[in-house]
Design a protein around this motif. Structure first.
Motif, PDB file in Angstrom:
ATOM      1  N   ASN A   1       0.815  -1.218   0.000  1.00  0.00           N
ATOM      2  CA  ASN A   1       0.000   0.000   0.000  1.00  0.00           C
ATOM      3  C   ASN A   1       0.849   1.268   0.000  1.00  0.00           C
ATOM      4  O   ASN A   1       0.661   2.151   0.842  1.00  0.00           O
ATOM      5  N   PRO A   2       1.779   1.398  -0.938  1.00  0.00           N
ATOM      6  CA  PRO A   2       2.647   2.578  -0.919  1.00  0.00           C
ATOM      7  C   PRO A   2       1.893   3.887  -1.083  1.00  0.00           C
ATOM      8  O   PRO A   2       2.297   4.911  -0.521  1.00  0.00           O
ATOM      9  N   ASP A   3       0.792   3.878  -1.841  1.00  0.00           N
ATOM     10  CA  ASP A   3       0.016   5.110  -2.010  1.00  0.00           C
ATOM     11  C   ASP A   3      -0.631   5.544  -0.703  1.00  0.00           C
ATOM     12  O   ASP A   3      -0.752   6.741  -0.429  1.00  0.00           O
ATOM     13  N   LEU A   4      -1.058   4.569   0.117  1.00  0.00           N
ATOM     14  CA  LEU A   4      -1.617   4.883   1.426  1.00  0.00           C
ATOM     15  C   LEU A   4      -0.552   5.504   2.320  1.00  0.00           C
ATOM     16  O   LEU A   4      -0.804   6.507   3.001  1.00  0.00           O
ATOM     17  N   VAL A   5       0.638   4.925   2.319  1.00  0.00           N
ATOM     18  CA  VAL A   5       1.724   5.467   3.140  1.00  0.00           C
ATOM     19  C   VAL A   5       2.052   6.893   2.703  1.00  0.00           C
ATOM     20  O   VAL A   5       2.228   7.792   3.529  1.00  0.00           O
ATOM     21  N   LYS A   6       2.106   7.106   1.410  1.00  0.00           N
ATOM     22  CA  LYS A   6       2.425   8.435   0.886  1.00  0.00           C
ATOM     23  C   LYS A   6       1.355   9.444   1.277  1.00  0.00           C
ATOM     24  O   LYS A   6       1.658  10.575   1.689  1.00  0.00           O
TER      25      LYS A   6
ATOM     26  N   ARG B   1      28.207  -2.554  22.286  1.00  0.00           N
ATOM     27  CA  ARG B   1      27.899  -2.766  23.707  1.00  0.00           C
ATOM     28  C   ARG B   1      27.027  -4.000  23.923  1.00  0.00           C
ATOM     29  O   ARG B   1      26.428  -4.166  24.983  1.00  0.00           O
ATOM     30  N   LYS B   2      26.945  -4.836  22.888  1.00  0.00           N
ATOM     31  CA  LYS B   2      26.240  -6.122  22.963  1.00  0.00           C
ATOM     32  C   LYS B   2      24.744  -5.950  23.261  1.00  0.00           C
ATOM     33  O   LYS B   2      24.099  -6.805  23.874  1.00  0.00           O
ATOM     34  N   LEU B   3      24.186  -4.840  22.792  1.00  0.00           N
ATOM     35  CA  LEU B   3      22.748  -4.618  22.899  1.00  0.00           C
ATOM     36  C   LEU B   3      22.017  -5.124  21.662  1.00  0.00           C
ATOM     37  O   LEU B   3      20.782  -5.152  21.631  1.00  0.00           O
ATOM     38  N   LEU B   4      22.776  -5.501  20.618  1.00  0.00           N
ATOM     39  CA  LEU B   4      22.235  -6.108  19.413  1.00  0.00           C
ATOM     40  C   LEU B   4      22.956  -7.424  19.166  1.00  0.00           C
ATOM     41  O   LEU B   4      24.153  -7.540  19.436  1.00  0.00           O
ATOM     42  N   ASP B   5      22.227  -8.399  18.614  1.00  0.00           N
ATOM     43  CA  ASP B   5      22.836  -9.690  18.296  1.00  0.00           C
ATOM     44  C   ASP B   5      23.656  -9.639  17.018  1.00  0.00           C
ATOM     45  O   ASP B   5      24.552 -10.453  16.812  1.00  0.00           O
ATOM     46  N   LYS B   6      23.330  -8.683  16.149  1.00  0.00           N
ATOM     47  CA  LYS B   6      24.056  -8.551  14.884  1.00  0.00           C
ATOM     48  C   LYS B   6      23.958  -7.116  14.408  1.00  0.00           C
ATOM     49  O   LYS B   6      23.088  -6.359  14.875  1.00  0.00           O
ATOM     50  N   PRO B   7      24.808  -6.712  13.476  1.00  0.00           N
ATOM     51  CA  PRO B   7      24.743  -5.334  12.971  1.00  0.00           C
ATOM     52  C   PRO B   7      23.422  -5.063  12.258  1.00  0.00           C
ATOM     53  O   PRO B   7      22.754  -5.975  11.767  1.00  0.00           O
ATOM     54  N   LEU B   8      23.063  -3.794  12.181  1.00  0.00           N
ATOM     55  CA  LEU B   8      21.825  -3.375  11.529  1.00  0.00           C
ATOM     56  C   LEU B   8      22.061  -3.073  10.057  1.00  0.00           C
ATOM     57  O   LEU B   8      23.035  -2.421   9.703  1.00  0.00           O
ATOM     58  N   ASP B   9      21.132  -3.528   9.210  1.00  0.00           N
ATOM     59  CA  ASP B   9      21.076  -3.066   7.830  1.00  0.00           C
ATOM     60  C   ASP B   9      20.156  -1.847   7.829  1.00  0.00           C
ATOM     61  O   ASP B   9      18.933  -1.978   7.786  1.00  0.00           O
ATOM     62  N   ALA B  10      20.747  -0.653   7.885  1.00  0.00           N
ATOM     63  CA  ALA B  10      19.957   0.574   8.054  1.00  0.00           C
ATOM     64  C   ALA B  10      18.985   0.810   6.911  1.00  0.00           C
ATOM     65  O   ALA B  10      17.932   1.427   7.100  1.00  0.00           O
ATOM     66  N   SER B  11      19.296   0.309   5.720  1.00  0.00           N
ATOM     67  CA  SER B  11      18.415   0.528   4.575  1.00  0.00           C
ATOM     68  C   SER B  11      17.045  -0.102   4.757  1.00  0.00           C
ATOM     69  O   SER B  11      16.074   0.283   4.098  1.00  0.00           O
ATOM     70  N   LYS B  12      16.944  -1.091   5.653  1.00  0.00           N
ATOM     71  CA  LYS B  12      15.656  -1.722   5.938  1.00  0.00           C
ATOM     72  C   LYS B  12      14.943  -1.088   7.125  1.00  0.00           C
ATOM     73  O   LYS B  12      13.761  -1.346   7.341  1.00  0.00           O
ATOM     74  N   ALA B  13      15.644  -0.305   7.886  1.00  0.00           N
ATOM     75  CA  ALA B  13      15.079   0.225   9.132  1.00  0.00           C
ATOM     76  C   ALA B  13      14.355   1.549   8.952  1.00  0.00           C
ATOM     77  O   ALA B  13      13.479   1.889   9.745  1.00  0.00           O
ATOM     78  N   PHE B  14      14.724   2.309   7.928  1.00  0.00           N
ATOM     79  CA  PHE B  14      14.079   3.613   7.740  1.00  0.00           C
ATOM     80  C   PHE B  14      14.014   3.952   6.256  1.00  0.00           C
ATOM     81  O   PHE B  14      14.722   3.383   5.426  1.00  0.00           O
ATOM     82  N   THR B  15      13.144   4.897   5.927  1.00  0.00           N
ATOM     83  CA  THR B  15      13.057   5.424   4.573  1.00  0.00           C
ATOM     84  C   THR B  15      12.541   6.862   4.622  1.00  0.00           C
ATOM     85  O   THR B  15      11.708   7.214   5.463  1.00  0.00           O
ATOM     86  N   ASN B  16      13.062   7.676   3.721  1.00  0.00           N
ATOM     87  CA  ASN B  16      12.547   9.035   3.511  1.00  0.00           C
ATOM     88  C   ASN B  16      11.626   9.113   2.288  1.00  0.00           C
ATOM     89  O   ASN B  16      11.146  10.192   1.942  1.00  0.00           O
ATOM     90  N   ASP B  17      11.390   7.983   1.642  1.00  0.00           N
ATOM     91  CA  ASP B  17      10.711   7.982   0.356  1.00  0.00           C
ATOM     92  C   ASP B  17       9.273   8.502   0.388  1.00  0.00           C
ATOM     93  O   ASP B  17       8.750   8.919  -0.647  1.00  0.00           O
ATOM     94  N   PHE B  18       8.644   8.478   1.546  1.00  0.00           N
ATOM     95  CA  PHE B  18       7.240   8.864   1.610  1.00  0.00           C
ATOM     96  C   PHE B  18       7.027  10.275   2.137  1.00  0.00           C
ATOM     97  O   PHE B  18       5.884  10.731   2.270  1.00  0.00           O
ATOM     98  N   LEU B  19       8.121  10.983   2.428  1.00  0.00           N
ATOM     99  CA  LEU B  19       8.000  12.376   2.834  1.00  0.00           C
ATOM    100  C   LEU B  19       7.744  13.241   1.612  1.00  0.00           C
ATOM    101  O   LEU B  19       8.332  13.006   0.548  1.00  0.00           O
ATOM    102  N   PRO B  20       6.916  14.273   1.736  1.00  0.00           N
ATOM    103  CA  PRO B  20       6.744  15.203   0.608  1.00  0.00           C
ATOM    104  C   PRO B  20       8.049  15.906   0.293  1.00  0.00           C
ATOM    105  O   PRO B  20       8.906  16.088   1.176  1.00  0.00           O
ATOM    106  N   GLU B  21       8.218  16.294  -0.954  1.00  0.00           N
ATOM    107  CA  GLU B  21       9.412  17.049  -1.328  1.00  0.00           C
ATOM    108  C   GLU B  21       9.439  18.380  -0.579  1.00  0.00           C
ATOM    109  O   GLU B  21       8.414  19.005  -0.385  1.00  0.00           O
ATOM    110  N   SER B  22      10.633  18.789  -0.163  1.00  0.00           N
ATOM    111  CA  SER B  22      10.754  20.048   0.587  1.00  0.00           C
ATOM    112  C   SER B  22      10.617  21.238  -0.356  1.00  0.00           C
ATOM    113  O   SER B  22      10.775  21.128  -1.560  1.00  0.00           O
TER     114      SER B  22
END
Length: 365
Positions: A267-272, A344-365
């Motif tokens: 539902n990308p249109d809904l998110v947008k 600090r051993k608060l995560l079991d493995k490194p984060l793939d940041a590209s899956k954790a966040f996106t700016n794609d649905f913000l309106p253009e500034s």
């Protein structure tokens, strides 16, 4: 706004079970540019077409049958972290996008579980909990930073003489029982050759900050925009140590607006549409803090109006701050904090940041 209360790093088993039903079967949206609660009872959501108190007319009414009903879940009781949502609802910005939005309180499983399991499509979360979730295969994704820089930190009544992290030694800290608390404390105390083992850590759960520091503890972790401002209004002087001032890695996003991978994929249109209206709500709150505060007070009448007004005045310029647009997130912020957690051993493995966040649905500034 209890700092990170509902975004504690160790996600509950309920979250993981809920997310398992949703599944993580693909990448989230890509990022194009590569984060002290009130004790008020939950308030019912305000309906959407009244004019703002500055005389600005809201959007023309749309037949209810033409609107898509959706829910957005808060992390906690209504407060000024959430003002933009209520503004978008009250001034008709959601209706302009064909949405009938109901703002709801989290159930016992918490907001993250509701979002991850697709019980609701959107909600308020935190960078730290999304980071933990993603490394455990839970499909939460941040789609906007509510506040551009971390406004949380350790606070103490001025008479405790806690002016720097080294002063934590020999004092009683009141927290909610997350490993991140001691890790952050140790991280900034190490900079001053102080020993975190000399801090007595007490789990105070949901106890009110003002009650706790009078009775049980010497300092606690708060959001200044709510508890700090309340202290000002009470005439109770406090010393505030913002964690971001001691490490750039601790200048993470808290809170954020989150969705799940299923919504992004199906539902990308809904998110947008949701983010277009929500962005307008926060932009209005930035430009009109007093009127925005009135909208929040109307939606949550149990809140202290003086606190809401003062908090909104303090927080509105900090929503966007130095970013090019409200909601913008940087990959360096996500990777910096995730690396800090992993070291600090608060995560079991490194984060793939590209899956954790996106700016794609913000309106253009």
């Amino acid at each position: 706004m209890k700092a990170n209360k509902l975004g504690a790093l160790l996600l509950s088993g309920m979250l993981l079970l809920a997310a398992a039903g949703c599944g993580s079967n693909g990448a989230s949206g890509t990022n194009g540019a590569n984060k002290a609660s009130g004790s008020q009872e939950p308030a019912s959501s305000a309906a959407g077409n009244a004019s703002g108190s500055n005389g600005e007319s809201s959007a023309p009414s749309t037949d209810a049958k033409d609107l898509k009903d959706i829910k957005v879940v808060l992390d906690w009781t209504p407060n000024t972290n959430h003002t933009g949502l209520y503004v978008a609802q009250e001034l008709g910005y959601y209706k302009e996008e064909g949405l009938n939005v109901q703002i709801v309180q989290p159930d016992e499983g918490g907001a993250d579980a509701m979002i991850a399991s697709d019980a609701v499509p959107f909600g308020i979360s935190y960078q730290e909990s999304i980071t933990q979730a993603q490394t455990q295969g839970v499909p939460l994704v941040s789609i906007a930073a509510v506040i551009q820089h971390n406004t949380s930190g350790f606070a103490a009544p001025a008479d405790r003489n806690i002016k720097a992290p080294k002063d934590f030694e020999g004092k009683r800290y009141g927290g909610w029982g997350s490993p991140v608390e001691e890790a952050v404390m140790k991280s900034i105390m190490d900079l001053q050759n102080a020993d975190v083992n000399k801090v007595k850590i007490i789990n105070i759960g949901d106890a009110d900050y003002f009650t706790a520091v009078k009775r049980d503890v010497d300092f606690a972790w708060i959001y200044y925009a709510w508890t700090g401002i309340e202290a000002e209004l009470r005439g109770e002087k406090l010393d505030m140590l913002y964690v971001k001032d001691y490490s750039k890695d601790l200048d993470y996003y808290t809170p954020v607006i989150a969705t799940n991978e299923k919504e992004i994929q199906q539902n990308p249109d809904l998110v947008k549409a949701f983010m277009k209206a929500t962005s307008k709500g926060y932009e209005y709150a930035i430009a009109h803090p007093d009127e925005a505060a009135d909208i929040l007070i109307k939606a949550a009448p149990d809140l202290d109006p003086k606190l809401v007004k003062a908090s909104q005045e303090w927080l509105s310029p900090r929503y966007q701050d130095d970013a090019s647009r409200w909601g913008e997130q940087k990959e360096s912020v996500w990777t910096g904090y995730a690396n800090w957690m992993y070291e600090r051993k608060l995560l079991d493995k490194p984060l793939d940041a590209s899956k954790a966040f996106t700016n794609d649905f913000l309106p253009e500034s």
